[in-house]
Design a protein around this motif. Structure first.
Motif, PDB file in Angstrom:
ATOM      1  N   GLU D  70       0.833  -1.203   0.000  1.00  0.00           N
ATOM      2  CA  GLU D  70       0.000   0.000   0.000  1.00  0.00           C
ATOM      3  C   GLU D  70       0.867   1.252   0.000  1.00  0.00           C
ATOM      4  O   GLU D  70       0.582   2.221  -0.698  1.00  0.00           O
ATOM      5  N   ARG D 350     -12.843  -3.793  -8.336  1.00  0.00           N
ATOM      6  CA  ARG D 350     -12.801  -5.126  -7.747  1.00  0.00           C
ATOM      7  C   ARG D 350     -12.927  -6.174  -8.826  1.00  0.00           C
ATOM      8  O   ARG D 350     -13.485  -5.942  -9.892  1.00  0.00           O
ATOM      9  N   GLU D 357     -12.878 -12.277  -3.934  1.00  0.00           N
ATOM     10  CA  GLU D 357     -12.964 -10.891  -4.335  1.00  0.00           C
ATOM     11  C   GLU D 357     -11.765 -10.107  -3.818  1.00  0.00           C
ATOM     12  O   GLU D 357     -11.428 -10.168  -2.647  1.00  0.00           O
ATOM     13  N   ILE D 359     -10.263  -6.170  -3.625  1.00  0.00           N
ATOM     14  CA  ILE D 359     -10.712  -4.785  -3.760  1.00  0.00           C
ATOM     15  C   ILE D 359      -9.532  -3.836  -3.691  1.00  0.00           C
ATOM     16  O   ILE D 359      -8.644  -4.011  -2.851  1.00  0.00           O
ATOM     17  N   TYR D 361      -8.999   0.228  -3.376  1.00  0.00           N
ATOM     18  CA  TYR D 361      -9.558   1.568  -3.253  1.00  0.00           C
ATOM     19  C   TYR D 361      -8.452   2.516  -3.673  1.00  0.00           C
ATOM     20  O   TYR D 361      -7.383   2.538  -3.071  1.00  0.00           O
ATOM     21  N   ARG D 374      -5.591   1.365  -1.260  1.00  0.00           N
ATOM     22  CA  ARG D 374      -5.933   0.412  -0.201  1.00  0.00           C
ATOM     23  C   ARG D 374      -6.227  -0.914  -0.881  1.00  0.00           C
ATOM     24  O   ARG D 374      -7.019  -0.973  -1.825  1.00  0.00           O
ATOM     25  N   VAL D 376      -7.381  -4.852  -0.373  1.00  0.00           N
ATOM     26  CA  VAL D 376      -7.905  -5.924   0.472  1.00  0.00           C
ATOM     27  C   VAL D 376      -8.040  -7.151  -0.406  1.00  0.00           C
ATOM     28  O   VAL D 376      -8.876  -7.201  -1.300  1.00  0.00           O
ATOM     29  N   ARG D 381      -8.986 -11.418   3.785  1.00  0.00           N
ATOM     30  CA  ARG D 381     -10.297 -11.495   4.427  1.00  0.00           C
ATOM     31  C   ARG D 381     -10.583 -12.896   4.928  1.00  0.00           C
ATOM     32  O   ARG D 381     -11.385 -13.064   5.843  1.00  0.00           O
ATOM     33  N   SER D 412      -2.157 -12.459   1.397  1.00  0.00           N
ATOM     34  CA  SER D 412      -2.807 -11.885   2.558  1.00  0.00           C
ATOM     35  C   SER D 412      -1.964 -10.784   3.189  1.00  0.00           C
ATOM     36  O   SER D 412      -2.478  -9.760   3.632  1.00  0.00           O
ATOM     37  N   ASP D 413      -0.650 -10.991   3.217  1.00  0.00           N
ATOM     38  CA  ASP D 413       0.216 -10.025   3.904  1.00  0.00           C
ATOM     39  C   ASP D 413       0.431  -8.771   3.080  1.00  0.00           C
ATOM     40  O   ASP D 413       0.734  -7.725   3.616  1.00  0.00           O
ATOM     41  N   ARG D 414       0.299  -8.864   1.790  1.00  0.00           N
ATOM     42  CA  ARG D 414       0.440  -7.727   0.884  1.00  0.00           C
ATOM     43  C   ARG D 414       1.809  -7.085   0.953  1.00  0.00           C
ATOM     44  O   ARG D 414       2.166  -6.417   1.846  1.00  0.00           O
TER      45      ARG D 414
END
Lengths: 176, 183, 344, 414
Positions: D70, D350, D357, D359, D361, D374, D376, D381, D412-414
């Motif tokens: 991010e 998305r 899914e 997403i 932002y 952002r 996700v 999730r 997940s950790d991005r």
């Protein structure tokens, strides 16, 4: 259960916005709506946050997709938005509505936690806590999620944390 | 036809008969592949895959076409390219020199996304179709302007036989020799 | 009598010969071939090549030699938290007891080449089976001594597995003894003769015996104590080097021992060779036949690795008590019926 | 529909969020750290507290491969983050960057031509199959089924080969761009794709025999790790995991993007919500993806080639770029895209990635960099599921649940 044929997203979004507005105004909550591309953000005052969340949950918005926080250092505020959508309510399923609040920027800003309303917000609130330093009052388990505590102290996603990038020659040994 | 949701029942299996037949089916399929593995492994250095034309391998500069626009260095997502200034002969008066910018590349950082090749307005950069080259030290991976203009040596091709993987209905991938044998 | 003769007589003294040279050495070779076959067969089913580069002409057989050498010279790391003596002793005793059944297993009907005097061979099946139940205890000991959550969970799982397979293994291997009416392995093999093999006459007990062997030696789908995704390597998590090799080799040794017993009990032992006089006809050929049959059993069990996943512990126990035990009992009943009918 | 959640040593409350143990626990719990350096779960740790063999508390500890996506997204302009975001789910590269591209397209107001849309959807589906096969492979390892691991990894190679023929890279395609795609299909691609589709259909039958119908595997999966519909909605579980619990939610239906509204496919949904249902959803999805690939390839073959970038951008192309587009089918980037500015605004993009899914932002303040990205992802999730689904199961069920959730730590950790 969603059924064919596929629906027009903008009409679903409009319907979801109406539903959210009705739910909030029936509880006497003051709000303003901001339009984004593909979603609407409903911004409420801090004291209405929990009540607004409860109202929206009752209206069918059953889980948090994203807890989006943006830092505006010039305006001295954080914009904290819970982007919601629904699985179980067929009419509004998939429409993204944001429930937001503006938090004044300080060292230890805090907002009420919505984990009790939406369980799906639990990990996302932990994430925001470590990246922005925003504390969630009443969160059952507020620990850093992705970062180690010393790194989380730096509040990495705030705008005043600047990433220093190495230049092209870094890492190149001098001798051949 | 728009997409739609289809609720399906989970296939149930139970009972002694299904248990026995499922066990046997699993064993049979195992034995089938034990007898005929249909493998497509490449015995790498002995054989090596010859990649398609258009594979995004090493990037080479054609200096004659370069117009020093620096677009490649600016688009590079990993900051692997850099423009350097070198003297070149003046186009009109051969005895004079002028400074001109050319890109150099640091292959420690290159991620082979090919953005530089695609953004180059004069097609001065191009890909070669190999990428498996070992360097003895990190400093060698920083190419200067001369190296950047030559296609690197490909030692694998000298040692191994080129093969090509062909998509096949029965075997999945089928290993075929890439070229006819000489002689 | 020269020194050479003494040495020769010592080496060819049947218990020593069978236990150390044939038992340990032979089992080591069999374990190597079994591991190689397991890897190679799994590779074929899985559409890969398997061990190859160490010796392309032998199909990578030398990989296993290299593995053994690596284990032999690897540093043995012993964590400070372990209980030292049990930690060291468990794999050694486990391995020693794994090969001990060789000492009571006759591989020919010629009494000159029996490992023990004929009078002692009367109960050879009983003794062999009794010894096979001992090594797992040392797996539990090693798990407990290593003092680590993973090893303790692995050890407890091993204990559960022992409880269920022990009974099945003993009962299912007793079925032929019941039919023949003798606990002497030689008698049972002789009774089977050229055609009356128990794999045909009593397939139920044979199936139960195979399942019991797979369970006891942690073969798939019963590879539960060492289940990688949850407990790393089960009881052997803290082991390294030669101690780890002893632990893992012990499982293959036990599998080979059980393979020998199955080959004698169910697969007609040394038949179709009828042992005669002399070393070649009386010992070498018959024992070779027995060993080959045992190796086939071992390899067949190894092959299951490519087909099956891993049962959950409770499902494995459930299967043992609810499916395999009744199967065994049915096998014994069948043996009784056969004995009553006087087939032997 | 399975309503009662099978657990050991106690019972769960109505929704399944809390485990009420049957006997008093607390003093003799056994703590096991599963991960991060662990053969079963790389890159993440689950701290499991055991009462005997039964998990009473599970605490997923993620973030071991966090790479500040991010933050880095805020400093590299608008095009450059695409190869970066790919690194989240490297075998799902086109899918995972798709939402970002869609969000930027919404902000810029550009729309890719239909051919580019089909190309992007084609690669998305190739990627989805690759991601599911990768999931199967890891699942096979978890259940000790090494054949499944090797088969799935080997068959994934077929689809990597397809993607390579299309994009020029095996995994890091960097294929979609705001307003288009990067390459048109090569001439021999339709044949390759058809052969791959036929091959995969045959292979799925063999998978069924050795893995899905294998009694050992089935007994490990049936009734294990049940997520009821209500619990899935409460936890916000996404993707195949939600669809296995009876939630017919798929971004390709809810907010159709690219060529999906024109394609004929089904979104498979199961009601059981156990590990087996989650596995079967993925099998069915592979079948649907094969259908989509067939249709997309047919469309691309039948229709004449056209520029695969937005009309407005194509209008700015110099003649050399146009020539390359016509002869090679390769879309050139305009030099301006190295430092382009995007109009002010906020957009959510998305897409349905292999695991659910995702997403993005994206907020723009009108500058050369995104003001805020952002992300996700689906795995981010789904991570919460470990905390609420694992309790009440035996520790040997942990791999089955972990594998069936198809959790991928780097995503997940991005």
């Amino acid at each position: 259960m969603l059924q064919a044929p596929s629906r027009d997203y903008s009409s679903v979004l409009g319907l979801a916005l109406e539903k959210a507005k009705n739910a909030l105004s029936s509880k006497g909550i003051v709000f303003s709506v901001e339009e984004g591309k593909g979603f609407y953000d409903i911004i409420v005052e801090r004291e209405y946050l929990v009540a607004g969340a409860t109202a929206l949950k009752e209206a069918g918005f059953d889980h948090v997709v994203s807890l989006t926080v943006t830092d505006y250092p010039k305006e001295k505020k954080f914009r904290l938005v819970y982007h919601l959508t629904s699985y179980l309510d067929y009419e509004i399923a998939g429409a993204i509505i944001g429930l937001g609040v503006e938090v004044p920027r300080s060292d230890r800003p805090s907002v009420p936690s919505l984990t009790q309303v939406w369980r799906s917000a639990e990990f996302q609130e932990r994430e925001v806590y470590e990246f922005f330093g925003i504390e969630f009052e009443g969160h059952p388990d507020l620990r850093p999620l992705l970062l180690t505590p010393p790194v989380a102290e730096l509040r990495p996603l705030r705008k005043d944390f600047v990433v220093r990038e190495e230049n092209i020659y870094e890492g190149v040994p001098k001798s051949g | 036809m728009p997409p739609k949701v289809a609720v399906k029942p989970l296939p149930k299996r139970g009972g002694l008969l299904a248990g026995v037949s499922d066990n046997l089916a699993a064993l049979m399929i195992g034995i089938k592949y034990f007898l005929n593995p249909k493998r497509f492994s490449i015995y790498y250095p002995k054989e090596y895959p010859e990649l398609r034309k258009g594979y995004r391998g090493f990037i080479i500069l054609n200096k004659q076409k370069c117009i020093s626009c620096a677009a490649c260095a600016r688009i590079c997502p990993s900051a692997a390219m850099k423009m350097i200034r070198v003297p070149v002969p003046h186009p009109k008066e051969p005895e004079k020199t002028v400074m001109k910018q050319f890109p150099v590349i640091n292959y420690q950082r290159c991620i082979f996304c090919g953005y530089c090749v695609d953004i180059c307005p004069t097609e001065a950069l191009y890909h070669v179709n190999y990428h498996d080259i070992v360097y003895e030290n990190l400093a060698e991976m920083f190419w200067d302007l001369d190296t950047f203009q030559k296609e690197p040596e490909y030692p694998t091709a000298e040692e191994g036989i080129p093969v090509r993987l062909m998509i096949h209905e029965e075997y999945g991938l089928l290993k075929v020799p890439a070229r006819e044998k000489q002689g | 009598m020269s020194v050479l003769d003494t040495v020769a007589s010592l080496i060819f003294y049947p218990p020593i010969w069978q236990l150390l040279i044939l038992g340990f050495g032979g089992a080591l070779v069999v374990a190597m071939v079994a591991v190689w076959f397991e890897r190679k067969a799994a590779a074929r089913v899985q559409r890969r090549i398997g061990p190859y580069w160490a010796s392309p002409r032998l199909g990578g057989l030398m990989h296993l030699m290299a593995d053994m050498l690596r284990y032999a010279f690897q540093q043995v790391v012993i964590p400070r938290t372990v209980d030292f003596w049990p930690f060291i002793a468990a794999p050694i005793f486990g391995m020693a007891l794994s090969i001990l059944p060789f000492a009571v297993t006759p591989l020919t009907s010629n009494p000159n080449f029996w490992p023990l005097p004929p009078a002692l061979m009367e109960y050879s099946l009983l003794v062999a089976l009794a010894i096979t139940t001992l090594p797992p205890i040392f797996i539990i000991v090693s798990g407990w001594a290593a003092n680590n959550p993973f090893t303790i969970i692995g050890g407890v799982r091993e204990a559960f597995i022992i409880l269920s397979y022990e009974l099945i293994a003993i009962l299912s291997l007793f079925a032929p003894a019941v039919a023949v009416g003798s606990l002497n392995i030689v008698d049972i093999v002789q009774a089977q003769g050229l055609v009356k093999w128990f794999i045909v006459l009593n397939p139920l007990a044979f199936l139960a015996a195979i399942l019991a062997v797979a369970m006891s030696t942690s073969a798939f789908p019963f590879e539960i104590p060492e289940s990688e995704p949850e407990v790393v390597a089960g009881p052997f998590t803290e082991y390294s080097g030669i101690l780890y090799a002893l632990n893992m080799g012990g499982a293959y040794m036990r599998r080979f021992v059980f393979g020998l017993l199955i080959s004698l009990m169910f697969l007609g032992g040394w038949y179709p060779i009828v042992p005669g006089e002399g070393f070649i006809l009386g010992y070498a050929l018959p024992s070779l036949v027995v060993v080959v049959k045992a190796v086939v059993v071992v390899l067949a069990i190894s092959f299951l690795r490519a087909i099956y996943g891993r049962y959950r512990l409770d499902q494995a126990l459930d299967m043992a008590w609810r499916l395999v035990l009744p199967l065994t009992l049915a096998g014994i009943l069948l043996a009784l019926v056969e004995a009553y009918l006087g087939i032997f | 529909m399975v309503e009662d959640v099978r657990i050991y040593g106690g019972w769960k409350d109505e929704l399944g969020l809390k485990v009420v143990p049957s006997k008093k626990i607390g003093k003799d719990l056994y703590e096991v750290f599963i991960g991060p350096q662990h053969p079963g779960s790389g890159h993440m740790r689950i701290t499991v507290r055991l009462d005997g063999d039964i998990i009473v508390e599970a605490d997923p500890d993620i973030g071991y491969v966090h790479r500040t996506m991010e933050k880095l997204g805020e400093i590299r302009g608008w095009i450059k983050p695409i190869p970066l975001f790919e690194r989240m789910a490297i075998h799902d590269a086109c899918n995972i960057t798709m939402p970002y591209v869609l969000a930027v397209e919404k902000l810029m107001g550009v729309e890719p031509p239909l051919r580019a849309k089909y190309l992007r959807s084609l690669l998305c589906e190739i990627n989805r199959i690759g991601a599911h096969l990768y999931g199967f492979a890891i699942f096979g390892v978890f259940l000790g089924h090494s054949t499944m691991y090797m088969w799935a990894m080997g068959d994934r190679e077929v689809f990597i080969e397809l993607a390579e023929a299309l994009t020029g890279a095996r995994l890091t395609h960097s294929y979609p761009l705001p307003g288009g795609a990067r390459r048109d299909i090569p001439a021999d691609f339709p044949d390759m794709a058809r052969r791959a589709v036929n091959y995969m259909r045959k292979r799925l039958k063999e998978y069924e025999k050795i893995f899905l119908n294998n009694p050992v595997i089935r007994s490990r999966l049936e009734g294990v790790g049940v997520i009821s519909k209500g619990l899935a909605a409460e936890l916000g579980i996404v993707g195949p995991n939600a669809r296995a619990s009876g939630i017919g939610y798929d971004v390709r239906i809810v907010e159709p993007y690219d060529a999906y509204p024109e394609l004929d496919f089904e979104v498979p949904v199961f009601r059981e919500g156990d590990a087996l249902a989650r596995t079967m959803v993925r099998v069915e999805e592979i079948k649907q993806s094969l259908r989509i690939i067939e249709q997309a390839v047919e469309w691309l073959e039948k229709n004449p080639r056209e520029p695969i970038v937005d009309k407005y951008l194509y209008g700015k192309y110099p003649p050399l770029h146009k020539k390359i587009m016509e002869s090679e089918g390769r879309a050139k980037l305009l030099p301006i895209s190295a430092a382009m500015k995007v109009p002010k605004g906020r957009a959510i993009g998305r897409a349905e990635t292999g695991r659910g899914e995702t997403i993005y932002y994206v907020e723009s303040d009108g500058g050369v960099n995104p003001y805020r990205v952002r992300i996700v992802t689906a795995s981010a999730r789904n991570a919460i599921a470990f905390k609420y689904v694992l309790p009440g199961h035996k520790i040997m069920d942990l791999p089955a649940i972990y594998g069936s959730l198809d959790y991928f730590p780097p995503e997940s950790d991005r």
